[in-house]
Design an enzyme around this catalytic site. Structure first.
Site, PDB file in Angstrom:
ATOM      1  N   THR A  21       0.845  -1.193   0.000  1.00 18.23           N
ATOM      2  CA  THR A  21       0.000   0.000   0.000  1.00 18.23           C
ATOM      3  C   THR A  21       0.875   1.234   0.000  1.00 18.23           C
ATOM      4  O   THR A  21       2.052   1.188   0.359  1.00 18.23           O
ATOM      5  CB  THR A  21      -0.921   0.032   1.230  1.00 18.23           C
ATOM      6  N   ASP A  22       0.273   2.333  -0.405  1.00 19.17           N
ATOM      7  CA  ASP A  22       0.981   3.606  -0.447  1.00 19.17           C
ATOM      8  C   ASP A  22       0.151   4.638   0.295  1.00 19.17           C
ATOM      9  O   ASP A  22      -1.030   4.818  -0.014  1.00 19.17           O
ATOM     10  CB  ASP A  22       1.192   4.044  -1.899  1.00 19.17           C
TER      11      ASP A  22
END
Length: 662
Positions: free
Chosen positions: A351-352
């Site tokens: 995830t970012d």
């Protein structure tokens, strides 16, 4: 005169509405200039449509959303019988019926119908959940109407709307650009081109252009990768290019998921194996001639019906639905039931974190200039999410005038001049429209000056990850200024203080250690004839300072305040319980008056910690409403009291039994 204006307006409106029903680029929109576009779509390229006109067009043309082909409930129910296992069970039901074994036929029929009902109900529930998810995932865009910048649902856009696009936005409709600054769009969904396409605002003279070559057009379902632009909506919903594609592929047959294919394969395999075994058993019975033919046939049919996994589809749906509910409790959105099984096979999720993980509410809490480090008090947002302008500038705990520091004065001016966020009074409170970081700078300017910024903009350079800053050229106080905000390391290299890295590195470390997002602000006086910004030519800036921005707009401080109160009230009620061996509700409750004095002093200190500004800065607390600040902590304290009272009751009852035994 009034009647003539109304007739002209009505004619223009009808023309714009008729245009929206034609193919998007039937008139070579890329060749038209701004005034021609404004006339064609009866809109104002500066102020946009009026609210009334937008509502009329929305009523006439419908929402900007693609209609999906819906399956009727009856067809959805009938599809539950399209299964190899159900076919064999149905054949068994028919066979037993003609053999006059009506009870067996009815039981088999009820099994088939029950299975279909369970499968249908599960599918309907999944479909309803998906519809709710789609409602949640509706994108929003900034649109200019009546000269005001508003954030609305993309599905409320109409032909002729003036839409502002920035990096990270999804293009909500087909548009012709009338302004573009370093604007790039990812169009692979339509053209197959992997690299972003640089867009322009100028008309193109070609009479025939492929979709990928229309540099001043953007299309629905594409994504903005960098820059900013303003465009006029030319087509919505099914009239867009992606809408045409949807219509052409609407009849494509849906493919089943791997899980469903495996289940179908298992059902077919088991059915064949059971039928083969039944045939062999029937032949063996005939050869041995142990039973009469009708008896043998009923026995074989009973074996087939009993062996069939008729509950496999329904039980699979139930298990997947249970998995979906479990995921929902963990705040995970599952769009389809088979996706749960797919998630079970996932080992790593990348995830970012972009922006803030809280509420997109950000507030400037610290400012560092070449000479001082200031604190900015106030939470920026109130308990209801509205903008809160309470707060002051402090130096070493003392309130100071921001005009006393020349760099601070410049920093406040730059904050107001470079922000694109706007304040507007709505629902009896101030609200911000724009990016959270810009919102924090707008609120800082308003806190210091008491009014909204007025920007005489010449040119703007939007933020781009390639050079990690944004810039604005504007006239201010009789001077033309180039103002820059962005990454501290990048902006510092462009300033006259690039050789004083030790001071700024320490400031950067201090701000980041407090969990703050850091933005640098700098400026440069330029000649009055400068009208363009070249990011490669920027140098020699004067660094005004750094701002430290906290994410969550006071949400973290409100949570810490609430947690502190819960701990305090838990201790207070625990103190009530431990004062003596008697139940808390007894004649001994007021026996120790000193305990009440101590509790009163604790509550007074707690009030100071929460509501006194100098205590807020020390303990990182903030003002909070009664329910969250006091109601919930008191309830938690009562829970502690009840639990400890129960423990005391059990303990002393056991001690009493021990004394009796002794």
């Amino acid at each position: 005169m009034i009647n003539d204006d109304n007739n002209q307006s009505l004619s223009a409106n009808n023309e714009a509405q008729n245009d929206s029903q034609n193919p998007p680029d039937a008139d070579n929109l890329w060749q038209l200039d701004e005034s021609a576009l404004a006339n064609k779509y009866a809109t104002d390229p500066e102020n946009g449509l009026s609210t009334a006109e937008a509502a009329a067009r929305l009523q006439h043309n419908g929402r900007n959303e693609l209609e999906t082909k819906r399956t009727s409930r009856f067809v959805q129910f009938i599809k539950q019988f399209n299964n190899s296992i159900i076919y064999i069970l149905a054949a068994a039901a028919v066979l037993t019926f003609f053999m006059h074994h009506y009870s067996d036929s009815i039981v088999i029929g009820l099994v088939i119908i029950a299975n279909a009902i369970i499968g249908y109900v599960q599918e309907r529930q999944a479909g309803n959940a998906l519809e709710r998810i789609r409602e949640m995932l509706i994108s929003k865009n900034f649109v200019i109407r009546d000269g005001k910048k508003l954030e609305i649902d993309a599905r409320e856009l109409v032909v002729g709307d003036l839409v502002n696009l920035e990096a990270g936005d999804a293009v909500p409709a087909d548009m012709r650009l009338i302004s573009a600054d370093n604007f790039n769009v990812q169009e692979s969904v339509l053209t197959g081109e992997t690299n972003p396409v640089e867009k322009q605002e100028e008309p193109m003279t070609d009479t025939s252009l492929a979709l990928a070559d229309r540099k001043n057009m953007v299309y629905a379902s594409t994504a903005v990768t960098s820059g900013s632009a303003v465009g006029i909506v030319t087509a919505t919903a099914a009239d867009t290019e992606i809408g045409h594609i949807q219509q052409s592929v609407s009849d494509v047959k849906e493919t089943t998921t791997p899980l469903m294919r495996n289940l179908n394969s298992l059902g077919v395999g088991l059915s064949i194996a059971i039928v083969v075994a039944a045939v062999l058993l029937f032949l063996l019975g005939m050869v041995m001639d142990t039973y009469s033919l009708p008896t043998l046939l009923i026995a074989v049919i009973t074996m087939v019906v009993g062996s069939m996994p008729e509950g496999l589809p329904a039980s699979t749906s139930v298990v997947l639905a249970m998995g979906t509910r479990q995921m929902t409790k963990k705040n995970v959105i599952v769009k389809s039931l088979p996706a749960v099984e797919t998630l079970g096979a996932v080992d790593i999720v990348n995830t970012d974190k972009t922006g803030t993980l809280t509420k997109n509410e950000m507030t400037v809490t610290k400012v560092v200039t070449p000479e001082h480090t200031f604190d900015v008090t106030g939470v920026g947002y109130d308990d209801n999410g509205g903008v809160n302008f309470d707060g002051h500038l402090k130096l070493n705990g003392q309130k100071v005038d921001w005009h006393q520091d020349k760099a601070m004065e410049w920093l406040v001016k730059i904050a107001g001049q470079t922000t694109d966020a706007e304040l507007h009074f709505e629902n009896n409170r101030w609200e911000l429209t724009g990016e959270p970081t810009d919102g924090a700078l707008t609120t800082l300017f308003r806190k210091m000056t008491g009014h909204d910024p007025e920007v005489d903009e010449i040119e703007s350079l939007p933020f781009d990850s390639a050079f990690r800053f944004s810039a604005r050229l504007a006239d201010l106080d009789g001077q033309r200024l180039l103002m820059v905000k962005g990454s501290p390391a990048t902006v510092l290299r462009l300033t006259d203080q690039a050789n004083q890295t030790a001071y700024w590195d320490n400031a950067m470390d201090d701000l980041t250690a407090d969990g703050l997002r850091v933005v640098a602000l700098a400026y440069q006086v330029v000649d009055d004839d400068v009208t363009d910004i070249d990011p490669k030519a920027i140098s020699g800036l004067h660094l005004a300072g750094f701002v430290g921005i906290i994410g969550g707009g006071g949400l973290v401080t409100r949570c810490s305040t609430m947690s502190l109160n819960i701990i305090i009230f838990g201790k207070i009620f625990y103190l009530f319980n431990l004062r003596n061996d008697h139940p808390v509700i007894s004649k001994y409750f007021f026996q120790n008056k000193m305990a009440f004095y101590i509790i009163g002093i604790l509550i007074l200190l707690q009030l100071g910690i929460i509501y006194l500004p100098f205590m807020q800065s020390v303990f990182h607390t903030t003002s909070i409403n009664f329910w969250y600040g006091w109601g919930i902590p008191i309830v938690c304290g009562i829970v502690v009291l009840i639990v400890t009272e129960i423990g005391k009751f059990i303990r002393f009852r056991r001690m009493g039994k021990d004394r009796v035994l002794d």
